[in-house]
Write a protein that holds these residues in place. Structure first.
Motif, PDB file in Angstrom:
ATOM      1  N   THR A 165      21.527  53.625  68.438  1.00 17.56           N
ATOM      2  CA  THR A 165      22.931  53.418  68.083  1.00 17.56           C
ATOM      3  C   THR A 165      23.714  53.062  69.331  1.00 17.56           C
ATOM      4  O   THR A 165      23.640  53.763  70.340  1.00 17.56           O
ATOM      5  CB  THR A 165      23.535  54.676  67.444  1.00 17.56           C
TER       6      THR A 165
ATOM      7  N   TRP B  43      31.925  43.878  66.246  1.00 17.37           N
ATOM      8  CA  TRP B  43      30.734  43.843  67.091  1.00 17.37           C
ATOM      9  C   TRP B  43      30.268  42.397  67.200  1.00 17.37           C
ATOM     10  O   TRP B  43      30.088  41.701  66.194  1.00 17.37           O
ATOM     11  CB  TRP B  43      29.600  44.680  66.501  1.00 17.37           C
TER      12      TRP B  43
ATOM     13  N   ARG C 224      27.462  39.750  69.432  1.00 21.73           N
ATOM     14  CA  ARG C 224      26.351  39.617  70.354  1.00 21.73           C
ATOM     15  C   ARG C 224      26.510  38.309  71.109  1.00 21.73           C
ATOM     16  O   ARG C 224      27.007  37.303  70.563  1.00 21.73           O
ATOM     17  CB  ARG C 224      24.990  39.688  69.654  1.00 21.73           C
TER      18      ARG C 224
ATOM     19  N   ILE D 211      28.749  40.141  64.401  1.00 23.83           N
ATOM     20  CA  ILE D 211      27.726  40.857  63.656  1.00 23.83           C
ATOM     21  C   ILE D 211      28.357  41.571  62.452  1.00 23.83           C
ATOM     22  O   ILE D 211      27.964  41.356  61.304  1.00 23.83           O
ATOM     23  CB  ILE D 211      27.013  41.885  64.554  1.00 23.83           C
TER      24      ILE D 211
ATOM     25  N   TYR E 151      21.103  45.062  61.449  1.00 21.55           N
ATOM     26  CA  TYR E 151      22.128  45.962  61.991  1.00 21.55           C
ATOM     27  C   TYR E 151      22.852  46.685  60.863  1.00 21.55           C
ATOM     28  O   TYR E 151      22.909  46.199  59.736  1.00 21.55           O
ATOM     29  CB  TYR E 151      23.160  45.177  62.800  1.00 21.55           C
TER      30      TYR E 151
ATOM     31  N   LEU F 211      27.308  50.869  66.178  1.00 19.42           N
ATOM     32  CA  LEU F 211      26.402  49.838  65.666  1.00 19.42           C
ATOM     33  C   LEU F 211      24.979  50.397  65.713  1.00 19.42           C
ATOM     34  O   LEU F 211      24.508  50.811  66.763  1.00 19.42           O
ATOM     35  CB  LEU F 211      26.492  48.564  66.516  1.00 19.42           C
ATOM     36  N   ARG F 212      24.299  50.365  64.587  1.00 18.11           N
ATOM     37  CA  ARG F 212      22.963  50.931  64.470  1.00 18.11           C
ATOM     38  C   ARG F 212      21.938  49.818  64.374  1.00 18.11           C
ATOM     39  O   ARG F 212      22.109  48.886  63.567  1.00 18.11           O
ATOM     40  CB  ARG F 212      22.893  51.815  63.213  1.00 18.11           C
ATOM     41  N   LEU F 213      20.909  49.893  65.212  1.00 16.78           N
ATOM     42  CA  LEU F 213      19.774  48.983  65.128  1.00 16.78           C
ATOM     43  C   LEU F 213      18.588  49.765  64.564  1.00 16.78           C
ATOM     44  O   LEU F 213      18.181  50.779  65.137  1.00 16.78           O
ATOM     45  CB  LEU F 213      19.377  48.434  66.492  1.00 16.78           C
TER      46      LEU F 213
ATOM     47  N   GLN G 190      16.491  40.782  68.900  1.00 19.88           N
ATOM     48  CA  GLN G 190      17.725  41.545  69.096  1.00 19.88           C
ATOM     49  C   GLN G 190      18.020  41.797  70.574  1.00 19.88           C
ATOM     50  O   GLN G 190      19.020  42.446  70.908  1.00 19.88           O
ATOM     51  CB  GLN G 190      17.665  42.861  68.330  1.00 19.88           C
TER      52      GLN G 190
ATOM     53  N   TYR H 148      25.603  43.056  73.818  1.00 15.78           N
ATOM     54  CA  TYR H 148      26.436  43.410  72.674  1.00 15.78           C
ATOM     55  C   TYR H 148      27.825  43.825  73.148  1.00 15.78           C
ATOM     56  O   TYR H 148      27.962  44.647  74.049  1.00 15.78           O
ATOM     57  CB  TYR H 148      25.792  44.548  71.881  1.00 15.78           C
TER      58      TYR H 148
END
Lengths: 115, 113
Positions: free
Chosen positions: A20, A34, A36, A46, A64, A76-78, A85, A89
């Motif tokens: 996160t 968010w 990138r 995003i 995401y 932001l959760r990956l 990715q 960010y």
């Protein structure tokens, strides 16, 4: 007045791991974003949020997830990190969207590498 | 996709020279055109912006020129300095509807001393 704060500054993930990215702002802005940034590709949106409890997809949301439980925070959760990715960010906030009297305020970014 | 095309991708200028970065847009509904400046390791920050009711806006050494009929706008940096070395992004939005900004691809400017 710290503005927009992002943590961590750098992170290396292995393929398949999750993490996160944290973002908090102290300007009481309703809008948060968010982005990138990849070389030669500009800033790609995003996800964004127009207020607590409301989020929506941007141009490149796949892989995401976000949540907005408070006005200040927009993590932001990956999930299942992939090499695609790997990027820088940026979190940003604004009082309104796309208006001359409401510029975007950006954090200093998180540089993520997925190997 | 509403796009903003920016050129060149990179630019090298000598100190004291003029730096010129160009952007073209497709959506004629766009009515707000800002430029953002990004130094290494930092997030972008608003530099200067223009609305289409004027053809030029100047702030210090930075000037935006706007050509509505050609759907193009450009950033001119006069008397470029090494401290201007940064990445510059143009952007556009439909301000009256509060739409989100669409960014160009960015230009990495290097000003040699």
């Amino acid at each position: 007045n710290a503005g927009v704060t992002q943590t961590p500054k750098f992170r290396i993930l292995k393929i398949g791991q999750s993490m996160t990215l944290q973002c908090t702002q102290d300007m009481n802005h309703n809008y948060m974003y968010w982005y990138r940034q990849d070389p030669g590709m500009g800033l790609k949106l995003i996800y964004y949020s127009v207020g607590a409890g409301i989020t929506d997809k941007g141009e490149v949301p796949n892989g995401y997830n976000v949540s907005r439980s408070t006005t200040e925070d927009f993590p932001l959760r990956l999930e299942l990190a992939a090499p695609s990715q790997t990027s820088v960010y940026f979190c940003a906030s604004s009082y309104q969207a796309g208006r001359a009297n409401s510029p975007l305020h950006f954090g200093n970014g998180t540089r993520l590498t997925v190997t | 996709q509403q796009q903003v095309k920016q050129s060149p991708q990179s630019l090298i200028v000598q100190k004291g020279g003029i730096s010129i970065i160009n952007c073209a847009y497709e959506n004629t509904a766009f009515d707000y055109f800002p430029w953002y400046q990004q130094f290494p390791g930092k997030g972008p920050a608003l530099l200067i912006a223009i609305r289409p009711d004027v053809s030029e806006k100047k702030e210090g050494r930075f000037t935006i020129s706007f050509n509505k009929s050609a759907k193009q706008f450009s950033l001119h940096i006069m008397d470029s300095q090494p401290g201007d070395s940064a990445t510059y992004f143009c952007a556009a939005s439909k301000e009256t509807s509060g739409s989100r900004l669409t960014f160009g691809e960015g230009t990495q400017l290097t000003v040699n001393p």
